[in-house]
Design a protein around this motif. Sequence first.
Motif, PDB file in Angstrom:
ATOM      1  N   PHE A  11       0.836  -1.199   0.000  1.00 31.91           N
ATOM      2  CA  PHE A  11       0.000   0.000   0.000  1.00 31.91           C
ATOM      3  C   PHE A  11       0.876   1.257   0.000  1.00 31.91           C
ATOM      4  O   PHE A  11       0.671   2.177  -0.788  1.00 31.91           O
ATOM      5  CB  PHE A  11      -0.913  -0.023   1.231  1.00 31.91           C
ATOM      6  N   ILE A  12       1.877   1.292   0.875  1.00 31.99           N
ATOM      7  CA  ILE A  12       2.795   2.437   0.938  1.00 31.99           C
ATOM      8  C   ILE A  12       3.561   2.564  -0.375  1.00 31.99           C
ATOM      9  O   ILE A  12       3.732   3.657  -0.925  1.00 31.99           O
ATOM     10  CB  ILE A  12       3.781   2.283   2.113  1.00 31.99           C
ATOM     11  N   TYR A  13       4.033   1.438  -0.879  1.00 34.80           N
ATOM     12  CA  TYR A  13       4.833   1.419  -2.112  1.00 34.80           C
ATOM     13  C   TYR A  13       4.051   2.001  -3.283  1.00 34.80           C
ATOM     14  O   TYR A  13       4.576   2.801  -4.064  1.00 34.80           O
ATOM     15  CB  TYR A  13       5.239  -0.025  -2.413  1.00 34.80           C
ATOM     16  N   SER A  17       3.714   7.513  -4.831  1.00 30.56           N
ATOM     17  CA  SER A  17       3.881   8.341  -6.030  1.00 30.56           C
ATOM     18  C   SER A  17       2.762   9.369  -6.195  1.00 30.56           C
ATOM     19  O   SER A  17       2.810  10.198  -7.106  1.00 30.56           O
ATOM     20  CB  SER A  17       3.926   7.461  -7.280  1.00 30.56           C
ATOM     21  N   ILE A  18       1.784   9.321  -5.319  1.00 30.01           N
ATOM     22  CA  ILE A  18       0.650  10.237  -5.444  1.00 30.01           C
ATOM     23  C   ILE A  18       1.041  11.641  -5.017  1.00 30.01           C
ATOM     24  O   ILE A  18       1.692  11.838  -3.992  1.00 30.01           O
ATOM     25  CB  ILE A  18      -0.540   9.732  -4.599  1.00 30.01           C
ATOM     26  N   ASP A  19       0.638  12.613  -5.786  1.00 32.09           N
ATOM     27  CA  ASP A  19       0.907  14.015  -5.476  1.00 32.09           C
ATOM     28  C   ASP A  19       0.130  14.392  -4.210  1.00 32.09           C
ATOM     29  O   ASP A  19      -1.097  14.251  -4.157  1.00 32.09           O
ATOM     30  CB  ASP A  19       0.447  14.886  -6.652  1.00 32.09           C
ATOM     31  N   ALA A  26      -1.011  10.187   1.675  1.00 37.72           N
ATOM     32  CA  ALA A  26      -0.017   9.315   1.040  1.00 37.72           C
ATOM     33  C   ALA A  26       1.389   9.710   1.455  1.00 37.72           C
ATOM     34  O   ALA A  26       2.275   8.861   1.601  1.00 37.72           O
ATOM     35  CB  ALA A  26      -0.154   9.385  -0.482  1.00 37.72           C
ATOM     36  N   ALA A  27       1.621  11.018   1.660  1.00 39.33           N
ATOM     37  CA  ALA A  27       2.938  11.497   2.076  1.00 39.33           C
ATOM     38  C   ALA A  27       3.264  11.053   3.493  1.00 39.33           C
ATOM     39  O   ALA A  27       4.420  10.767   3.820  1.00 39.33           O
ATOM     40  CB  ALA A  27       2.990  13.020   1.970  1.00 39.33           C
ATOM     41  N   PHE A  28       2.254  10.972   4.339  1.00 40.89           N
ATOM     42  CA  PHE A  28       2.451  10.583   5.734  1.00 40.89           C
ATOM     43  C   PHE A  28       2.834   9.111   5.855  1.00 40.89           C
ATOM     44  O   PHE A  28       3.653   8.735   6.699  1.00 40.89           O
ATOM     45  CB  PHE A  28       1.171  10.869   6.530  1.00 40.89           C
ATOM     46  N   LEU A  29       2.261   8.280   4.994  1.00 41.08           N
ATOM     47  CA  LEU A  29       2.510   6.835   5.073  1.00 41.08           C
ATOM     48  C   LEU A  29       3.981   6.496   4.862  1.00 41.08           C
ATOM     49  O   LEU A  29       4.497   5.536   5.443  1.00 41.08           O
ATOM     50  CB  LEU A  29       1.659   6.100   4.029  1.00 41.08           C
ATOM     51  N   GLY A  30       4.674   7.275   4.044  1.00 37.89           N
ATOM     52  CA  GLY A  30       6.070   6.984   3.743  1.00 37.89           C
ATOM     53  C   GLY A  30       6.973   7.019   4.960  1.00 37.89           C
ATOM     54  O   GLY A  30       8.065   6.428   4.957  1.00 37.89           O
ATOM     55  N   LEU A  31       6.551   7.707   6.037  1.00 38.41           N
ATOM     56  CA  LEU A  31       7.358   7.776   7.257  1.00 38.41           C
ATOM     57  C   LEU A  31       7.531   6.403   7.896  1.00 38.41           C
ATOM     58  O   LEU A  31       8.485   6.169   8.642  1.00 38.41           O
ATOM     59  CB  LEU A  31       6.702   8.730   8.267  1.00 38.41           C
ATOM     60  N   PHE A  32       6.605   5.492   7.604  1.00 32.49           N
ATOM     61  CA  PHE A  32       6.656   4.157   8.199  1.00 32.49           C
ATOM     62  C   PHE A  32       7.527   3.187   7.407  1.00 32.49           C
ATOM     63  O   PHE A  32       7.735   2.051   7.840  1.00 32.49           O
ATOM     64  CB  PHE A  32       5.231   3.571   8.299  1.00 32.49           C
ATOM     65  N   TRP A  33       8.038   3.613   6.257  1.00 31.25           N
ATOM     66  CA  TRP A  33       8.713   2.695   5.347  1.00 31.25           C
ATOM     67  C   TRP A  33       9.870   1.908   5.972  1.00 31.25           C
ATOM     68  O   TRP A  33       9.930   0.680   5.820  1.00 31.25           O
ATOM     69  CB  TRP A  33       9.184   3.450   4.112  1.00 31.25           C
TER      70      TRP A  33
END
Length: 336
Positions: A11-13, A17-19, A26-33
């Motif tokens: 889901f994060i992956y 790429s979403i603006d 979507a930007a917040f989710l990347g912190l968990f990567w």
Amino acid sequence: MNLGLIVFTLFIYLFSSIDPARFWPAAFLGLFWPFVILGNFIIAFLWFYRKKWYGLLSLLCVFVVWSSVERVFAFNGSKKAEDNKADIEIISHNVRAFKGLNSKAADLPNSIKKYFDEQEIAADIYCFQEGGKRDWKSIASALEMKKRWISNLGNTVILSRYDVAGKGELDFGKTTNSCIYLDLKIEGKIYRVYNVHFQSNKISSDAEVVVNENRYSDKTLIRRIMSRYKQAVVIRSKQVKKLRKHIDDCPYPVIICGDFNDQPMSYVYKHLMNSDKVQDGFTKRGAGIGTSYNGVIPALRIDYILADKGLDQLEYKRIKPTFSDHFAIFSKLQVE
């Protein structure tokens, strides 16, 4: 739990790429990567320890997203330079107005020089963010730099020992964040060096309160953090589009340094890397996680040195200790 983590990873992956201007969470989710990747490896190990084949599911998931795993976990090392080619050494550092050096204005240039001398490191180009209004002429002299370029806001600064063919600044509007560039003559060729400080999140102090005072259930505080983060990612989306267009129109090879205020799974990072002009020094020559933020939020890499693909990446490292809430980063490149 295993399947849930795999779904969350994918889901994060896919959503990274979403603006943020269209869908900011979507930007917040990347912190968990970094943590979901580590989680997949841990669960795979536990399954194999119990002699169950289910661990292959997590490993397959990591394999599918491997190109994005390398953004936060690097497994490379330095490369030996070729004797007949010249090097370019660059330091990028959010210095937080040099407050951590605790020096008087007159002593600051020598304190900065002493700091880098103690790390046994020097550079041909220094890119500082949050530099503030300082005696940059004296600082440049102390670091043996002969050229300097400072944004009108006094926030971003480039110091260089190379001759300058041109300079400029991108208009980010009414904000203390900025982006400047110098066109430098290096070994008979012109390279454009950008120093960018994208929109700040302005959540550091609140995040410290949440962690240090264990106020994870404070809804008012959490809402304020999320609201500020939402505003920042939307503004950064506009700023990175402006920078990307400027890079696409640039007739010279580029080097991009700065504090992006965003992690490697962000739209900001992807939008710049998709230009097909640059490569990330950390993914090419880094090792480990590459954390660049020296604060309560763990495993956060928000400082970058991206260089033209025509430049050979020789070395990348994080400089410790630091006097700021960011670590300085160093990259050694070799010209064609």
